[in-house]
Design a protein around this motif. Structure first.
Motif, PDB file in Angstrom:
ATOM      1  N   GLY A   1      -9.445  -2.034  -1.426  1.00 48.09           N
ATOM      2  CA  GLY A   1     -10.971  -1.558  -1.485  1.00 48.09           C
ATOM      3  C   GLY A   1     -11.725  -2.706  -0.990  1.00 48.09           C
ATOM      4  N   ASP A   2     -11.474  -3.970  -0.859  1.00 45.09           N
ATOM      5  CA  ASP A   2     -12.155  -4.970  -0.500  1.00 45.09           C
ATOM      6  C   ASP A   2     -11.770  -5.366   0.975  1.00 45.09           C
ATOM      7  OD1 ASP A   2     -13.264  -5.471  -2.961  1.00 45.09           O
ATOM      8  OD2 ASP A   2     -11.268  -6.809  -3.488  1.00 45.09           O
ATOM      9  N   GLY A   3     -10.938  -4.575   1.650  1.00 43.92           N
ATOM     10  CA  GLY A   3     -10.540  -4.821   2.908  1.00 43.92           C
ATOM     11  C   GLY A   3      -9.582  -5.848   3.343  1.00 43.92           C
ATOM     12  N   ASN A   4      -9.114  -6.252   2.288  1.00 38.84           N
ATOM     13  CA  ASN A   4      -8.085  -7.334   2.248  1.00 38.84           C
ATOM     14  C   ASN A   4      -6.498  -6.699   2.583  1.00 38.84           C
ATOM     15  OD1 ASN A   4      -9.737  -9.531   2.007  1.00 38.84           O
ATOM     16  ND2 ASN A   4      -9.605  -9.239  -0.257  1.00 38.84           N
ATOM     17  N   LEU A   5      -5.591  -7.355   3.299  1.00 42.66           N
ATOM     18  CA  LEU A   5      -4.310  -6.710   3.477  1.00 42.66           C
ATOM     19  C   LEU A   5      -3.434  -7.173   2.355  1.00 42.66           C
ATOM     20  CD1 LEU A   5      -3.764  -7.248   7.322  1.00 42.66           C
ATOM     21  CD2 LEU A   5      -4.381  -5.071   6.135  1.00 42.66           C
ATOM     22  N   VAL A   6      -2.796  -6.046   1.660  1.00 45.09           N
ATOM     23  CA  VAL A   6      -1.817  -6.375   0.653  1.00 45.09           C
ATOM     24  C   VAL A   6      -0.550  -5.551   1.042  1.00 45.09           C
ATOM     25  CG1 VAL A   6      -3.694  -6.366  -1.134  1.00 45.09           C
ATOM     26  CG2 VAL A   6      -2.635  -4.525  -0.489  1.00 45.09           C
ATOM     27  N   ILE A   7       0.691  -6.041   0.302  1.00 44.75           N
ATOM     28  CA  ILE A   7       2.035  -5.432   0.795  1.00 44.75           C
ATOM     29  C   ILE A   7       1.963  -4.603  -0.733  1.00 44.75           C
ATOM     30  CG2 ILE A   7       4.550  -5.894   0.646  1.00 44.75           C
ATOM     31  CD1 ILE A   7       2.670  -6.899   3.191  1.00 44.75           C
ATOM     32  N   MET A   8       2.461  -3.265  -0.220  1.00 44.56           N
ATOM     33  CA  MET A   8       2.989  -2.146  -1.194  1.00 44.56           C
ATOM     34  C   MET A   8       4.217  -1.949  -1.079  1.00 44.56           C
ATOM     35  SD  MET A   8       0.320   0.959  -1.682  1.00 44.56           S
ATOM     36  CE  MET A   8       1.031   1.808  -2.920  1.00 44.56           C
ATOM     37  N   HIS A   9       5.212  -2.049  -2.544  1.00 43.75           N
ATOM     38  CA  HIS A   9       6.453  -1.683  -2.282  1.00 43.75           C
ATOM     39  C   HIS A   9       6.517  -0.037  -2.295  1.00 43.75           C
ATOM     40  CE1 HIS A   9       6.935  -5.721  -3.167  1.00 43.75           C
ATOM     41  NE2 HIS A   9       7.850  -5.854  -2.391  1.00 43.75           N
ATOM     42  N   ALA A  10       7.557   0.555  -1.739  1.00 45.97           N
ATOM     43  CA  ALA A  10       7.860   1.991  -1.757  1.00 45.97           C
ATOM     44  C   ALA A  10       8.967   2.341  -1.661  1.00 45.97           C
ATOM     45  CB  ALA A  10       6.814   2.543  -0.746  1.00 45.97           C
ATOM     46  N   HIS A  11       9.052   3.744  -1.691  1.00 44.87           N
ATOM     47  CA  HIS A  11      10.563   4.566  -1.672  1.00 44.87           C
ATOM     48  C   HIS A  11      10.276   5.346  -0.471  1.00 44.87           C
ATOM     49  CE1 HIS A  11      11.360   3.142  -5.769  1.00 44.87           C
ATOM     50  NE2 HIS A  11      10.411   3.696  -6.075  1.00 44.87           N
ATOM     51  N   LYS A  12      11.033   5.171   0.503  1.00 47.67           N
ATOM     52  CA  LYS A  12      11.448   6.039   1.838  1.00 47.67           C
ATOM     53  C   LYS A  12      11.381   7.492   1.503  1.00 47.67           C
ATOM     54  CE  LYS A  12      13.416   2.582   5.147  1.00 47.67           C
ATOM     55  NZ  LYS A  12      14.268   2.423   5.804  1.00 47.67           N
ATOM     56  N   LEU A  13      12.439   7.828   0.726  1.00 43.14           N
ATOM     57  CA  LEU A  13      12.514   9.172   0.197  1.00 43.14           C
ATOM     58  C   LEU A  13      11.351   9.909  -0.371  1.00 43.14           C
ATOM     59  CD1 LEU A  13      14.570  11.463  -0.541  1.00 43.14           C
ATOM     60  CD2 LEU A  13      14.821  10.637  -2.633  1.00 43.14           C
ATOM     61  N   ILE A  14      10.479   9.277  -0.966  1.00 42.35           N
ATOM     62  CA  ILE A  14       9.133   9.894  -1.631  1.00 42.35           C
ATOM     63  C   ILE A  14       8.339   9.872  -0.402  1.00 42.35           C
ATOM     64  CG2 ILE A  14       7.594   9.662  -3.310  1.00 42.35           C
ATOM     65  CD1 ILE A  14      10.158  10.116  -4.471  1.00 42.35           C
ATOM     66  N   LEU A  15       7.997   8.935   0.468  1.00 44.37           N
ATOM     67  CA  LEU A  15       7.048   8.947   1.497  1.00 44.37           C
ATOM     68  C   LEU A  15       7.682  10.030   2.538  1.00 44.37           C
ATOM     69  CD1 LEU A  15       7.003   5.152   2.410  1.00 44.37           C
ATOM     70  CD2 LEU A  15       5.141   6.520   1.041  1.00 44.37           C
ATOM     71  N   VAL A  16       8.756  10.196   2.966  1.00 45.08           N
ATOM     72  CA  VAL A  16       9.297  11.256   3.636  1.00 45.08           C
ATOM     73  C   VAL A  16       9.139  12.754   3.255  1.00 45.08           C
ATOM     74  CG1 VAL A  16      11.231  12.107   5.029  1.00 45.08           C
ATOM     75  CG2 VAL A  16      10.842   9.674   5.006  1.00 45.08           C
ATOM     76  N   ALA A  17       9.357  12.679   2.020  1.00 49.27           N
ATOM     77  CA  ALA A  17       9.413  14.222   1.153  1.00 49.27           C
ATOM     78  C   ALA A  17       7.892  14.621   1.033  1.00 49.27           C
ATOM     79  CB  ALA A  17       9.916  13.968   0.058  1.00 49.27           C
ATOM     80  N   SER A  18       6.780  13.601   1.194  1.00 48.03           N
ATOM     81  CA  SER A  18       5.635  14.022   0.701  1.00 48.03           C
ATOM     82  C   SER A  18       4.646  13.866   1.805  1.00 48.03           C
ATOM     83  CB  SER A  18       5.003  13.168  -0.555  1.00 48.03           C
ATOM     84  OG  SER A  18       5.106  11.917  -0.134  1.00 48.03           O
ATOM     85  N   SER A  19       5.174  13.459   3.024  1.00 52.23           N
ATOM     86  CA  SER A  19       4.047  13.263   4.195  1.00 52.23           C
ATOM     87  C   SER A  19       4.800  13.501   5.357  1.00 52.23           C
ATOM     88  CB  SER A  19       3.639  11.810   4.139  1.00 52.23           C
ATOM     89  OG  SER A  19       2.917  11.236   5.422  1.00 52.23           O
ATOM     90  N   SER A  20       4.015  14.382   6.247  1.00 49.55           N
ATOM     91  CA  SER A  20       4.717  14.412   7.714  1.00 49.55           C
ATOM     92  C   SER A  20       4.581  13.398   8.495  1.00 49.55           C
ATOM     93  CB  SER A  20       4.055  15.720   8.475  1.00 49.55           C
ATOM     94  OG  SER A  20       2.607  15.510   8.195  1.00 49.55           O
ATOM     95  N   TYR A  21       3.316  12.559   8.539  1.00 51.36           N
ATOM     96  CA  TYR A  21       3.475  11.311   9.158  1.00 51.36           C
ATOM     97  C   TYR A  21       4.651  10.346   8.843  1.00 51.36           C
ATOM     98  CZ  TYR A  21       1.913   6.526  10.383  1.00 51.36           C
ATOM     99  OH  TYR A  21       1.980   5.424  10.971  1.00 51.36           O
ATOM    100  N   PHE A  22       4.927  10.205   7.625  1.00 48.68           N
ATOM    101  CA  PHE A  22       6.247   9.148   7.152  1.00 48.68           C
ATOM    102  C   PHE A  22       7.484   9.944   7.701  1.00 48.68           C
ATOM    103  CE2 PHE A  22       2.799   7.074   4.327  1.00 48.68           C
ATOM    104  CZ  PHE A  22       3.073   5.758   5.007  1.00 48.68           C
ATOM    105  N   LYS A  23       7.356  11.240   7.614  1.00 49.81           N
ATOM    106  CA  LYS A  23       8.529  11.850   7.795  1.00 49.81           C
ATOM    107  C   LYS A  23       9.095  11.629   9.542  1.00 49.81           C
ATOM    108  CE  LYS A  23      11.147  16.483   8.055  1.00 49.81           C
ATOM    109  NZ  LYS A  23      11.127  17.760   7.992  1.00 49.81           N
ATOM    110  N   GLN A  24       7.675  11.751  10.295  1.00 50.01           N
ATOM    111  CA  GLN A  24       8.207  11.651  11.865  1.00 50.01           C
ATOM    112  C   GLN A  24       8.497   9.947  11.967  1.00 50.01           C
ATOM    113  OE1 GLN A  24       4.966  12.624  14.096  1.00 50.01           O
ATOM    114  NE2 GLN A  24       5.909  12.323  15.991  1.00 50.01           N
TER     115      GLN A  24
END
Length: 75
Positions: free
Chosen positions: A49-72
Motif C-alpha cells: 500500500g505504501d508503494g514499496n516492493l515486498v516479496i510474497m511467498h505463494a503456492h503455484k497450485l493455488i495461483l494457477v487454480a484461481s487465476s487465468s493470468y497465473f495459469k497462462q
C-alpha cells in the motif's frame, strides 16, 4: 476423513464427508502454510500500500487454480 452414509442404492452406498468446516479449515490451513513460508514454491514481488516492493511467498497450485493470468504464466 469421516463419512456418513446418505442413501443406500442397489449398486452401493453414497458417502459424504461429515467435516462441518472442511472448506474453511482447508483455506485457513493453506493461509497458515503461506504466511509461514511452508511448502511455498514461488515468490512474487509485489507493491504494498505504501508503494514499496515486498516479496510474497505463494503456492503455484493455488495461483494457477484461481487465476487465468497465473495459469497462462506458470503452466
Amino acid at each position: 476423513m469421516i463419512f456418513q452414509v446418505n442413501k443406500k442404492m442397489d449398486q452401493g452406498l453414497i458417502l459424504t464427508p461429515t467435516l462441518p468446516n472442511f472448506i474453511d479449515d482447508f483455506w485457513e490451513y493453506l493461509y497458515t502454510l503461506r504466511v509461514n513460508g511452508l511448502l511455498c514454491d514461488i515468490e512474487l514481488c509485489v507493491k504494498n500500500g505504501d508503494g514499496n516492493l515486498v516479496i510474497m511467498h505463494a503456492h503455484k497450485l493455488i495461483l494457477v487454480a484461481s487465476s487465468s493470468y497465473f495459469k497462462q504464466a506458470l503452466e
